[in-house]
Design an enzyme around this catalytic site. Structure first.
Site, PDB file in Angstrom:
ATOM      1  N   VAL A 155       0.859  -1.181   0.000  1.00 29.40           N
ATOM      2  CA  VAL A 155       0.000   0.000   0.000  1.00 29.40           C
ATOM      3  C   VAL A 155       0.899   1.236   0.000  1.00 29.40           C
ATOM      4  CG1 VAL A 155      -1.822   1.231   1.236  1.00 29.40           C
ATOM      5  CG2 VAL A 155      -1.693  -1.275   1.356  1.00 29.40           C
ATOM      6  N   LYS A 156       0.724   2.082  -1.004  1.00 21.76           N
ATOM      7  CA  LYS A 156       1.549   3.301  -1.044  1.00 21.76           C
ATOM      8  C   LYS A 156       0.817   4.357  -0.223  1.00 21.76           C
ATOM      9  CE  LYS A 156       4.260   6.008  -4.322  1.00 21.76           C
ATOM     10  NZ  LYS A 156       5.513   5.999  -3.587  1.00 21.76           N
ATOM     11  N   ALA A 157       0.926   4.194   1.107  1.00 22.47           N
ATOM     12  CA  ALA A 157       0.194   5.047   2.049  1.00 22.47           C
ATOM     13  C   ALA A 157       1.110   6.145   2.563  1.00 22.47           C
ATOM     14  CB  ALA A 157      -0.298   4.205   3.219  1.00 22.47           C
ATOM     15  N   TYR A 161       5.529   6.420   4.907  1.00 25.70           N
ATOM     16  CA  TYR A 161       6.728   7.233   4.675  1.00 25.70           C
ATOM     17  C   TYR A 161       7.290   7.817   5.957  1.00 25.70           C
ATOM     18  CZ  TYR A 161       6.294   6.008  -0.042  1.00 25.70           C
ATOM     19  OH  TYR A 161       6.269   5.242  -1.172  1.00 25.70           O
TER      20      TYR A 161
END
Ligand code: PMP
Length: 316
Positions: A155-157, A161
């Site tokens: 998941v590029k949440a 980051y």
């Protein structure tokens, strides 16, 4: 900075790309996003979006897992990217962020489900990196990569980051350019915003998609280019000490493109310069993204197709 952004269906002045501080997107990092690139070709006088549909498909998948209801289709967001590039009159390499931020729930509680979602697209100029003679210095991070059963790296949440930032800042504090994570089992995972590939005896190897990595579009692109250039490509576990004895190590990602690693934990990789396989893949990648190297199916025209039909946002 750019003159315009795109928010919830409209081209708006850059300063109007905002979310409320009380949104779940702002408070808990409950956002999913894509970073994607536009590449300018002088030869074709065209701006090409690279693998935009693949990025937007991954955005849909991220939103699904994060349970963020996605208000726009892939086609609508691809149009938004093109319209925004035209509005900003970009004629250079650019970097887009396409983001769904979870908004405000009726009770203003941070974890109550809500269908309020703020959608934004922004883009800024991002020239190619200076071709350096030395590769990056990297540190194997003291932080372990987030994993499938806590915060899935697929998941590029936005919240993921926070983790990358800890590792990047630790590495910078210790005098390194960047960090390489190991996963929960101690296998090499990825860097803080890019995947890792190694070259040993002419074979290109990269961690499995289940080894704590984002299912990277550049990893897929570079892997396919490697095979087309005649290299063997394997996806497998990679041990930490294997990094040290690789002939070449490089990072790949939408932002990183193909970036050589010159040393890890102070141990030189090869002769610390970008090696022949890294250089060949870097050239092949730059050719493809700029429309010089085949795989036209990965490119979306900005001006060529828009010229015929001016985007609604710019009319009148
Ligand atoms: N891993 C992480 C954590 C990233 O942020 C990125 C950049 N999006 C990548 C890998 C590379 O993914 P992609 O090639 O799809 O940009």
């Amino acid at each position: 900075m750019a003159a315009f952004g795109w928010q919830d269906g409209e081209i708006v002045p850059w300063d109007q790309c905002v979310i409320h501080v009380r949104t779940q997107g702002a408070m808990t990092g409950t956002s999913v996003f894509e970073g994607l690139r536009g590449y300018w070709s002088d030869e074709d006088e065209e701006l090409y979006l690279f693998r935009v549909d693949d990025h937007l498909r991954r955005l849909e998948q991220s939103a699904k897992i994060a349970r963020i209801p996605a208000p726009f289709s892939r086609a609508e967001l691809a149009d938004a990217c093109r319209s925004l590039a035209v509005a900003n009159e970009f004629r250079e390499d650019i970097h887009f962020l396409v983001t769904y931020y979870l908004g405000l729930s009726d009770d203003l509680i941070m974890m109550t489900p809500t269908s309020d979602v703020v959608t934004s697209v922004t883009a800024v100029a991002r020239g190619g990196r200076a071709i350096t003679d030395r590769g990056l210095s990297c540190q194997v991070s003291s932080w372990r990569r987030i994993s499938e059963n806590d915060m899935p790296p697929r998941v590029k949440a936005g919240a993921n980051y926070y983790h990358g930032r800890l590792a990047r800042l630790e590495a910078n504090h210790n005098g390194y350019d960047n960090a390489i994570f190991l996963d929960a089992s101690g296998n090499v995972a990825e860097s803080t915003g890019a995947c890792v590939m190694i070259v040993r005896d002419g074979v290109v190897a990269t961690p499995l998609v289940t080894d704590g990595i984002l299912d990277s579009i550049t990893r897929n692109t570079v892997g396919r280019l490697a095979v087309e250039l005649g290299y063997e490509l394997v996806e497998r576990h990679i041990g930490r000490s294997e990094l040290y004895v690789s002939d070449e190590v490089f990072l790949c990602g939408t932002g990183a493109e193909v970036t050589a690693v010159g040393s890890i934990d102070g141990l030189e990789i090869g002769d610390a310069m970008p090696g022949p396989v890294t250089r060949a893949l870097r050239t092949a990648y730059q050719d493809v993204v700029h429309g010089r190297g085949g795989h036209r199916e990965w490119l979306t025209h900005v001006y060529g197709e828009v010229a015929a039909e001016e985007p609604e946002a710019l009319r009148g």
